[in-house]
Design a protein around this motif. Structure first.
Motif, PDB file in Angstrom:
ATOM      1  N   GLU A   1      -5.485  -3.719   4.246  1.00 52.30           N
ATOM      2  CA  GLU A   1      -6.118  -2.413   4.094  1.00 52.30           C
ATOM      3  C   GLU A   1      -7.097  -2.111   5.220  1.00 52.30           C
ATOM      4  O   GLU A   1      -7.267  -0.965   5.633  1.00 52.30           O
ATOM      5  CB  GLU A   1      -6.861  -2.372   2.750  1.00 52.30           C
ATOM      6  N   ASN A   2      -7.769  -3.136   5.689  1.00 51.64           N
ATOM      7  CA  ASN A   2      -8.764  -2.893   6.721  1.00 51.64           C
ATOM      8  C   ASN A   2      -8.172  -2.878   8.113  1.00 51.64           C
ATOM      9  O   ASN A   2      -8.889  -2.872   9.096  1.00 51.64           O
ATOM     10  CB  ASN A   2      -9.874  -3.940   6.635  1.00 51.64           C
TER      11      ASN A   2
ATOM     12  N   ASP B   1     -11.998   8.536   9.196  1.00 52.38           N
ATOM     13  CA  ASP B   1     -13.014   7.974   8.309  1.00 52.38           C
ATOM     14  C   ASP B   1     -13.833   6.867   8.935  1.00 52.38           C
ATOM     15  O   ASP B   1     -14.999   6.705   8.639  1.00 52.38           O
ATOM     16  CB  ASP B   1     -12.329   7.418   7.064  1.00 52.38           C
TER      17      ASP B   1
ATOM     18  N   ASP C   1      -0.360   4.481  -0.755  1.00 49.37           N
ATOM     19  CA  ASP C   1      -1.088   5.723  -0.562  1.00 49.37           C
ATOM     20  C   ASP C   1      -0.845   6.249   0.848  1.00 49.37           C
ATOM     21  O   ASP C   1      -1.082   5.543   1.846  1.00 49.37           O
ATOM     22  CB  ASP C   1      -2.579   5.452  -0.789  1.00 49.37           C
TER      23      ASP C   1
ATOM     24  N   GLN D   1      -3.905   6.409   3.291  1.00 49.99           N
ATOM     25  CA  GLN D   1      -4.330   5.086   3.740  1.00 49.99           C
ATOM     26  C   GLN D   1      -3.350   4.551   4.787  1.00 49.99           C
ATOM     27  O   GLN D   1      -3.750   3.992   5.800  1.00 49.99           O
ATOM     28  CB  GLN D   1      -4.366   4.165   2.527  1.00 49.99           C
TER      29      GLN D   1
ATOM     30  N   ILE E   1       0.874  -1.180   0.000  1.00 53.71           N
ATOM     31  CA  ILE E   1       0.000   0.000   0.000  1.00 53.71           C
ATOM     32  C   ILE E   1       0.900   1.215   0.000  1.00 53.71           C
ATOM     33  O   ILE E   1       1.743   1.370   0.880  1.00 53.71           O
ATOM     34  CB  ILE E   1      -0.892  -0.005   1.243  1.00 53.71           C
TER      35      ILE E   1
END
Lengths: 168, 500
Positions: free
Chosen positions: B278-279, B348, B241, B244, B239
């Motif tokens: 990601e989570n 978020d 980003d 993120q 990842i």
């Protein structure tokens, strides 16, 4: 090994020796033991110093047959062998090198060629014969043996000598 | 009756004279033997004994020529007739005088130089005599192979013993040498690290949380139930980003520090590298040094590790370095390097909904019992299985805001914000929050400061107000208290007195 060397010397003496050998086998009625040309070649390949050596041992029968063949051939070559020795003696008396006797030189040359072509150069025993002089010595020693083979009891002598130092 | 037998060969002739006794034509008693050799004036003559010795010696010598081994029969010590090799093709035949039966014992032994052909003819003559059954039939034939005892070994015993002794010695020396070399230890670490996907090694995120002394927050990780250590980190896409990454980093920090028991301490700092999906699920971890491996079980990592159900699906992962310091705090540093702050959507995942009462009470509350250095970077809860989580903040702010006027303004602004977002009809226990603001009045993070606030996620929607900002900018923590009568109080977390 010794038999093969002697045969090698015979071949060096007489270029058609292999043919004569086969004829001798027939004449001596040894076809049962030495079946054919290939079989004979295989037996000779039991010489451990050969390039293409076979590991199977030579049986007594086969060895005896080969002794007979060798002595038979030697007798046929008696005259030549004696001539060579006389010539050798003359050369030595006059302090001349071996090349001065045409037939002897030819024999030695032929023997060297055969030896180098057929023996495995990696073997230690073969390595000791690395120079022409040493090979000539070997060839002359073999010639002496051939002479003895031509005798009345040549077969017996050769056969007994094969086991010299091997019996207890 | 006297019988004479002649064996004639080109270079040598043998004449045997003897008597026939029992049978006619059979020479049974040898009286005289004479060798005439061409080229040598003097013939060799002798009696029966001489002939016997000569025959044996010559015969043995011929065998020697064939096999190359010395036979005893022709040697000087054994026989009175000696044949030995001379120069070139000559052979020396030595006949000791006593065997000739001559009167004069003083004469030196007779030595003849025979050429090979002469010698051969001599042997041949003897052989012919042997095969002649009419002559001396009781002369036995002696042609047997040489026994082994006469063969001298090519090398003396000492020399033959050297190679095996040398081999044994070498083995012993090698054994002694190898005895002092320790057994190499297999390092699985090196092997596992090779399995890691190659990540770009850039600068670490400088803003790092320190002791997280937030009390009694439930670990909010949904995946925490799945225990199991999967040391393998799949080579998945990384990842990259920044936003993120920041979010995931906060999730991880929160998970780990939440799962860590409050009084946990470590004897030495422990360092691990974790892969996070990601989570926010921790997919795998690796110890970075030996101590970490040994103390792995005292960290919450094995329990937090989430083993994907479908192992075939390769999710993108981010890698972080987690450090457990000796006083039980957790630091999470991104492997990826600095996180671009403006892109970090820190809040978020927050879910509470706002509704506050409208009563306000700007009363100052100096309830800064948590005298610890107030702090830092935005931290976010993951929307978790436990569902009641609120955020946690790292305990310190990298660069606190120190200007009193500014703090006052921020205080007022925050109060207005809270009032605008509170649940107007709500009433309940006193809620306390720690809220972090930056210079511009943006809420960068918050956490519940008492259990009621942690449980009541609907009173104020602070989460929706949180914005990700650069954690290096000056920030300050404020204590927000919503009283049971729905009055909002906002104060700096450490009181109005500027720190240090």
């Amino acid at each position: 090994m010794q038999l093969d060397f002697i045969m090698l010397a015979v071949e060096a003496l007489d270029l058609s020796a292999s043919q004569v050998m086969l004829a001798a086998i027939k004449e001596l009625e040894l076809q049962d033991v030495l079946k054919n040309r290939v079989h004979l070649w295989r037996l000779r390949s039991t010489n451990p110093l050969r390039k293409f050596n076979q590991r199977q041992p030579l049986t007594l029968e086969e060895a005896k047959a080969m002794v007979l063949v060798v002595c038979y051939q030697c007798r046929k070559l008696t005259v030549l062998i004696r001539q060579l020795f006389l010539g050798y003696q003359q050369l030595q008396d006059q302090n001349l090198s071996l090349e001065h006797h045409f037939r002897l030189a030819k024999y030695l040359k032929q023997f060297r060629a055969y030896f180098r072509a057929r023996m495995n150069p990696k073997r230690a025993t073969v390595l000791t014969y690395d120079t022409d002089e040493k090979l000539d010595e070997l060839a002359l020693a073999l010639l002496t043996q051939l002479l003895l083979c031509t005798g009345t009891r040549g077969e017996e002598r050769l056969w007994a000598s094969l086991f010299d130092g091997e019996v207890s | 009756m006297t019988i004479q037998r002649q064996y004639v060969l080109p270079n040598c002739s043998l004449v045997l004279e003897g008597l026939s006794t029992d049978q006619p034509n059979v020479l049974s008693i040898l009286a005289n033997a004479e060798f005439k050799i061409v080229g040598i004036e003097q013939p060799l003559t002798g009696g029966s004994e001489f002939f016997q010795a000569l025959a044996a010696a010559v015969s043995d010598y011929c065998q020697r020529l064939l096999s190359g081994l010395n036979h005893p029969g022709h040697m000087a010590s054994q026989s009175s007739v000696v044949v030995e090799p001379a120069e070139g093709q000559y052979h020396r035949l030595i006949v000791k005088p006593e065997i000739l039966g001559e009167a004069d014992q003083q004469t030196p032994p007779e030595a003849l130089n025979l050429s090979t052909v002469q010698l051969f003819d001599m042997a041949e003559a003897i052989d012919q005599f042997y095969t002649d059954t009419q002559t001396l039939p009781d002369f036995s034939v002696r042609l047997t192979p040489l026994p082994r005892k006469y063969v001298r070994p090519a090398e003396p015993l000492v020399q033959r013993a050297i190679p095996p002794l040398l081999g044994l010695g070498t083995l012993a020396i090698a054994a002694v040498g190898l005895f002092f070399i320790p057994v190499p230890e297999v390092e699985p670490e090196a092997f596992n690290q090779q399995n890691n996907p190659v990540e770009e090694q850039t600068e670490n995120d400088p803003a790092v949380g320190t002791p997280d002394d937030v009390p009694a927050l439930e670990p909010t990780d949904g995946a925490a139930g799945d225990s199991g250590a999967s040391n393998t980190i799949e080579p998945a896409s990384a990842i990259l980003d920044g936003a993120q990454l920041a979010a995931i980093q906060q999730q991880v920090q929160q998970q780990v520090s939440g799962a860590l028991s409050a009084d946990a301490t470590f004897e030495q700092p422990l360092r691990y590298r974790v892969s996070v999906a990601e989570n926010g699920d921790i997919l795998g971890y690796n110890h970075l040094d030996e101590v970490s491996l040994e103390n792995l079980d005292s960290t919450p990592l094995p329990e937090l590790t989430y083993i994907p159900v479908e192992s075939a699906t390769v999710e993108p992962v981010a890698q972080f370095d987690i450090s457990f310091t000796t006083d039980g705090s957790v630091e999470v540093v991104s492997e990826q390097g600095a996180i671009t702050p403006e892109a970090a959507p820190a809040a978020d995942v927050e879910s509470p909904t706002p509704e506050t009462t409208e009563e306000t009470d700007p009363q100052e509350s100096s309830d800064a019992s948590d005298a610890g250095s107030a702090v830092a970077e935005p931290v976010v809860t993951s929307s978790a299985a436990t569902g009641d989580g609120s955020g946690t903040l790292s305990a310190t702010v990298a660069t606190p805001i120190q200007d009193l006027d500014q703090i006052y303004e921020l205080n007022q602004e925050l109060r207005r914000t809270i009032i605008n977002n509170r649940d107007r009809n709500g009433s309940g226990p006193i809620l306390r929050y720690r809220v972090r603001l930056d210079q511009g009045g943006n809420i960068t993070g918050y956490e519940a400061a008492n259990p009621a606030a942690a449980q009541d996620t609907t009173a104020v929607d602070i989460a929706s107000l949180v914005q990700a900002v650069d954690t290096e900018q000056p920030q300050l923590d404020f204590l927000v208290v919503i009283s049971d009568s729905n009055v909002v109080e906002v104060n700096p977390w450490n009181g109005w007195r500027p720190r240090n």
